[in-house]
Design a protein around this motif. Structure first.
Motif, PDB file in Angstrom:
ATOM      1  N   GLN A  32      16.067  73.582  14.746  1.00  0.00           N
ATOM      2  CA  GLN A  32      16.678  72.247  15.367  1.00  0.00           C
ATOM      3  C   GLN A  32      17.088  72.827  16.771  1.00  0.00           C
ATOM      4  O   GLN A  32      16.997  71.942  17.698  1.00  0.00           O
ATOM      5  N   LEU A  33      17.827  73.962  17.063  1.00  0.00           N
ATOM      6  CA  LEU A  33      18.016  74.631  18.437  1.00  0.00           C
ATOM      7  C   LEU A  33      16.743  74.939  19.236  1.00  0.00           C
ATOM      8  O   LEU A  33      16.927  74.249  20.393  1.00  0.00           O
ATOM      9  N   ALA A  34      15.720  75.308  18.550  1.00  0.00           N
ATOM     10  CA  ALA A  34      14.508  75.572  19.242  1.00  0.00           C
ATOM     11  C   ALA A  34      13.760  74.081  19.784  1.00  0.00           C
ATOM     12  O   ALA A  34      13.252  74.186  21.096  1.00  0.00           O
ATOM     13  N   ALA A  35      14.139  73.148  18.967  1.00  0.00           N
ATOM     14  CA  ALA A  35      13.711  71.847  19.538  1.00  0.00           C
ATOM     15  C   ALA A  35      14.360  71.159  20.581  1.00  0.00           C
ATOM     16  O   ALA A  35      14.105  70.107  21.146  1.00  0.00           O
ATOM     17  N   LEU A  36      15.612  71.741  20.991  1.00  0.00           N
ATOM     18  CA  LEU A  36      16.604  71.243  22.118  1.00  0.00           C
ATOM     19  C   LEU A  36      15.626  71.405  23.587  1.00  0.00           C
ATOM     20  O   LEU A  36      15.227  72.481  23.785  1.00  0.00           O
ATOM     21  N   PRO A  37      16.001  70.683  24.509  1.00  0.00           N
ATOM     22  CA  PRO A  37      15.473  70.966  25.959  1.00  0.00           C
ATOM     23  C   PRO A  37      16.116  72.324  26.266  1.00  0.00           C
ATOM     24  O   PRO A  37      17.104  72.627  26.170  1.00  0.00           O
ATOM     25  N   GLY A  38      15.241  72.986  26.903  1.00  0.00           N
ATOM     26  CA  GLY A  38      15.866  74.356  27.424  1.00  0.00           C
ATOM     27  C   GLY A  38      15.865  75.391  26.485  1.00  0.00           C
ATOM     28  O   GLY A  38      16.165  76.693  26.848  1.00  0.00           O
ATOM     29  N   LEU A  39      15.558  75.118  25.232  1.00  0.00           N
ATOM     30  CA  LEU A  39      15.409  76.318  24.225  1.00  0.00           C
ATOM     31  C   LEU A  39      14.175  76.318  23.424  1.00  0.00           C
ATOM     32  O   LEU A  39      14.088  77.022  22.524  1.00  0.00           O
ATOM     33  N   SER A  40      13.200  75.900  24.066  1.00  0.00           N
ATOM     34  CA  SER A  40      11.982  76.106  23.371  1.00  0.00           C
ATOM     35  C   SER A  40      11.344  77.633  23.271  1.00  0.00           C
ATOM     36  O   SER A  40      11.659  78.229  24.144  1.00  0.00           O
ATOM     37  N   GLY A  41      10.744  77.990  22.248  1.00  0.00           N
ATOM     38  CA  GLY A  41      10.311  79.360  21.934  1.00  0.00           C
ATOM     39  C   GLY A  41      11.633  80.124  21.427  1.00  0.00           C
ATOM     40  O   GLY A  41      11.317  81.394  21.403  1.00  0.00           O
ATOM     41  N   LEU A  42      12.687  79.741  21.133  1.00  0.00           N
ATOM     42  CA  LEU A  42      13.714  80.383  20.714  1.00  0.00           C
ATOM     43  C   LEU A  42      13.284  80.939  19.481  1.00  0.00           C
ATOM     44  O   LEU A  42      12.711  80.380  18.465  1.00  0.00           O
TER      45      LEU A  42
END
Length: 117
Positions: A32-42
């Motif tokens: 869910q964090l990785a889906a947030l804007p600016g966190l892709s690729g987390l």
């Protein structure tokens, strides 16, 4: 007054209490964090997870509890440009440096459980 002296924990039974919300596992949370804007690729490897948990445990028990998230954030910033393997190695090294010399149970700050103390 230091910034940590002004910090106060919110009460667990306060209006912002999230305990009634459904809990999700770590993998789902990170997705869910990785889906947030600016966190892709987390991504966080299992080795990084273990080292981060140990790092925050050490920070919380050897210092003020609020040191745990701040420590994780600061170390994350410092290692952000590294590869996952390099991050895991660096985290393990940092944990080894911060671990008490006797490698025994970490004493909370200001606490001495030795007999007669």
């Amino acid at each position: 007054m230091a910034s940590d002296e002004r910090w106060t924990a919110r009460r667990a039974d306060g209006p912002d209490d999230d305990r009634d919300e459904e809990r999700i596992d770590l993998r789902t949370w990170l997705a869910q964090l990785a889906a947030l804007p600016g966190l892709s690729g987390l991504s966080v490897s299992p080795a990084e997870e273990r080292a981060l948990l140990e790092l925050t445990r050490l920070a919380a028990h050897r210092s003020d509890r609020i040191a745990a998230p701040i420590t994780a954030y600061a170390v994350g910033l410092a290692l952000a440009a590294s590869s996952a393997a390099d991050r895991a190695r660096a985290l393990a090294s940092i944990v080894a440096e911060l671990r008490p010399p006797d490698r025994g149970r970490v004493q909370p700050a200001g606490r001495d459980d030795r007999p007669g103390r």
